[in-house]
Design a protein around this motif. Sequence first.
Motif, PDB file in Angstrom:
ATOM      1  N   GLU A  53       0.891  -1.277   0.209  1.00 43.21           N
ATOM      2  CA  GLU A  53      -0.062   0.272   0.442  1.00 43.21           C
ATOM      3  C   GLU A  53       1.300   1.316  -0.269  1.00 43.21           C
ATOM      4  OE1 GLU A  53      -4.276  -1.188   2.057  1.00 43.21           O
ATOM      5  OE2 GLU A  53      -2.463  -0.486   3.750  1.00 43.21           O
ATOM      6  N   TYR A  54       1.937   0.961  -0.536  1.00 42.94           N
ATOM      7  CA  TYR A  54       3.065   2.463  -0.152  1.00 42.94           C
ATOM      8  C   TYR A  54       4.334   2.328  -1.176  1.00 42.94           C
ATOM      9  CZ  TYR A  54       5.198  -1.148   2.371  1.00 42.94           C
ATOM     10  OH  TYR A  54       6.067  -2.607   2.828  1.00 42.94           O
ATOM     11  N   ASP A  55       4.760   3.553  -1.788  1.00 39.42           N
ATOM     12  CA  ASP A  55       5.649   3.457  -2.751  1.00 39.42           C
ATOM     13  C   ASP A  55       6.975   2.905  -1.526  1.00 39.42           C
ATOM     14  OD1 ASP A  55       3.694   3.458  -4.407  1.00 39.42           O
ATOM     15  OD2 ASP A  55       4.820   6.212  -4.111  1.00 39.42           O
ATOM     16  N   PHE A  56       7.636   3.038  -1.817  1.00 38.16           N
ATOM     17  CA  PHE A  56       8.982   2.644  -1.374  1.00 38.16           C
ATOM     18  C   PHE A  56      10.502   2.329  -2.308  1.00 38.16           C
ATOM     19  CE2 PHE A  56       7.798  -2.005  -2.474  1.00 38.16           C
ATOM     20  CZ  PHE A  56       9.302  -2.521  -2.891  1.00 38.16           C
ATOM     21  N   TYR A  57      11.820   2.477  -1.822  1.00 40.03           N
ATOM     22  CA  TYR A  57      12.705   2.591  -2.624  1.00 40.03           C
ATOM     23  C   TYR A  57      13.344   1.554  -2.006  1.00 40.03           C
ATOM     24  CZ  TYR A  57      12.474   8.238  -3.294  1.00 40.03           C
ATOM     25  OH  TYR A  57      12.349   9.530  -3.933  1.00 40.03           O
ATOM     26  N   ILE A  58      14.160   1.157  -3.329  1.00 43.01           N
ATOM     27  CA  ILE A  58      14.742  -0.170  -3.361  1.00 43.01           C
ATOM     28  C   ILE A  58      16.432   0.407  -3.679  1.00 43.01           C
ATOM     29  CG2 ILE A  58      14.136  -1.329  -5.110  1.00 43.01           C
ATOM     30  CD1 ILE A  58      14.388  -3.828  -3.168  1.00 43.01           C
ATOM     31  N   GLY A  59      17.075  -0.239  -3.403  1.00 42.75           N
ATOM     32  CA  GLY A  59      19.044  -0.437  -4.142  1.00 42.75           C
ATOM     33  C   GLY A  59      18.752  -0.794  -5.662  1.00 42.75           C
ATOM     34  N   LYS A  60      19.162   0.056  -6.281  1.00 44.38           N
ATOM     35  CA  LYS A  60      19.890  -0.158  -7.786  1.00 44.38           C
ATOM     36  C   LYS A  60      20.575  -1.215  -7.685  1.00 44.38           C
ATOM     37  CE  LYS A  60      19.214   2.859 -10.620  1.00 44.38           C
ATOM     38  NZ  LYS A  60      20.535   4.230 -11.830  1.00 44.38           N
ATOM     39  N   TYR A  61      21.806  -1.253  -6.901  1.00 40.82           N
ATOM     40  CA  TYR A  61      22.586  -2.377  -6.646  1.00 40.82           C
ATOM     41  C   TYR A  61      22.630  -2.732  -5.445  1.00 40.82           C
ATOM     42  CZ  TYR A  61      23.979   0.628 -10.841  1.00 40.82           C
ATOM     43  OH  TYR A  61      23.691   1.726 -12.221  1.00 40.82           O
ATOM     44  N   GLU A  62      23.524  -4.097  -5.047  1.00 42.72           N
ATOM     45  CA  GLU A  62      23.751  -4.887  -4.478  1.00 42.72           C
ATOM     46  C   GLU A  62      24.952  -4.159  -3.645  1.00 42.72           C
ATOM     47  OE1 GLU A  62      23.088  -9.469  -5.148  1.00 42.72           O
ATOM     48  OE2 GLU A  62      24.819  -7.767  -6.368  1.00 42.72           O
ATOM     49  N   VAL A  63      24.658  -3.540  -2.353  1.00 40.85           N
ATOM     50  CA  VAL A  63      25.520  -2.683  -1.404  1.00 40.85           C
ATOM     51  C   VAL A  63      27.346  -3.116  -1.990  1.00 40.85           C
ATOM     52  CG1 VAL A  63      26.237  -2.028   1.151  1.00 40.85           C
ATOM     53  CG2 VAL A  63      23.881  -2.321   0.161  1.00 40.85           C
ATOM     54  N   THR A  64      27.938  -2.044  -1.701  1.00 38.95           N
ATOM     55  CA  THR A  64      29.655  -3.115  -1.670  1.00 38.95           C
ATOM     56  C   THR A  64      30.695  -2.932  -1.316  1.00 38.95           C
ATOM     57  OG1 THR A  64      29.811  -0.688  -2.943  1.00 38.95           O
ATOM     58  CG2 THR A  64      28.510  -2.055  -4.767  1.00 38.95           C
ATOM     59  N   PHE A  65      30.827  -3.446  -1.402  1.00 37.37           N
ATOM     60  CA  PHE A  65      32.846  -3.508  -0.687  1.00 37.37           C
ATOM     61  C   PHE A  65      33.280  -1.879  -0.113  1.00 37.37           C
ATOM     62  CE2 PHE A  65      34.517  -7.597  -1.347  1.00 37.37           C
ATOM     63  CZ  PHE A  65      33.281  -8.647  -0.287  1.00 37.37           C
ATOM     64  N   GLU A  66      33.307  -1.176  -0.977  1.00 38.24           N
ATOM     65  CA  GLU A  66      32.925   0.139  -1.063  1.00 38.24           C
ATOM     66  C   GLU A  66      32.506   1.346  -0.395  1.00 38.24           C
ATOM     67  OE1 GLU A  66      34.831   4.125  -3.584  1.00 38.24           O
ATOM     68  OE2 GLU A  66      32.752   3.531  -3.970  1.00 38.24           O
ATOM     69  N   GLU A  67      31.158   0.857  -0.510  1.00 44.36           N
ATOM     70  CA  GLU A  67      29.644   1.421   0.675  1.00 44.36           C
ATOM     71  C   GLU A  67      30.036   0.854   2.364  1.00 44.36           C
ATOM     72  OE1 GLU A  67      27.111   2.572  -2.798  1.00 44.36           O
ATOM     73  OE2 GLU A  67      26.466   0.237  -1.828  1.00 44.36           O
TER      74      GLU A  67
END
Length: 276
Positions: A53-67
């Motif tokens: 019932e709501y909009d949500f954001y999701i990562g375009k990519y998997e979390v990286t080692f750098e992040e």
Amino acid sequence: MKKVLITLLVVAFSVMVFSLKEMVVVEKGSFTMGDTRNVGASDEKPTHKVVVEYDFYIGKYEVTFEEYFLFLEASGKANDIEIVEAEAKTIPVTNVSWWDAIAYCNWLSKEEDLPVAYRTFGEPDEGQLLDFEGNTTTDVSKVVGYRLPTEAEWEFAARGGNLSRGYIYSGSDDFDQVAWHPSNSGGEAQEIGKKIPNELGIYDMSGNVWEWCSDWHTLYTDSVRINPYVDTGFLKPVRGGSFGDDVTCSRVSYRGYVYPESANDFFGFRVCRKAP
């Protein structure tokens, strides 16, 4: 915390802020969750309607080692890293438990002055979701900060949300177009975003690394579920398959589940948050 193998030099890092440009909006809607192709395991059945019932954001990519390194550095845990080479900083981070992943989510929320989404390991009500006032909640729509997607959110996004074309993998019926698996990965995780995205522009939801989900594993029923979140259990869902698994694990409906303390070369994650 387990030692994390990171394949880049410390000097390669600079301060960065996680950007919504690196996230994709999934508009509210409904879908049929589970084995719609009738090719899956018993725990992918029965299929059932899910309403988000709501909009949500999701990562375009998997979390990286750098992040992930930035989180470790800010948390004073950079010494947990073994540095081997100055390459592949955009490889998905692995060897992270569910507890490690939610700690990263909370850190990211604090970096952006958002209420944190979780009680962390060792706290009262550890692992429970928190609403915008800091109270424990089972209503995922009231959680503001960064978090892991629920299993339903993950599958809705992997299927392409309201733009879904009904593919068996995330973005295609041809697994080689979208997934890193044993026959094409060389036995290791690969740089994010090198396969084609799904209908929403999300990468690597099939193959590369398994992705932790926020809620607990439970068996399906055939009833309609609205904003589902499973708040008790023993095992955490992991979704999407990995570079080391047969491609059947990369199907959008395939369900893995492990103990939240588990961490190995195949487990990573991507972040999520409710749209403002």
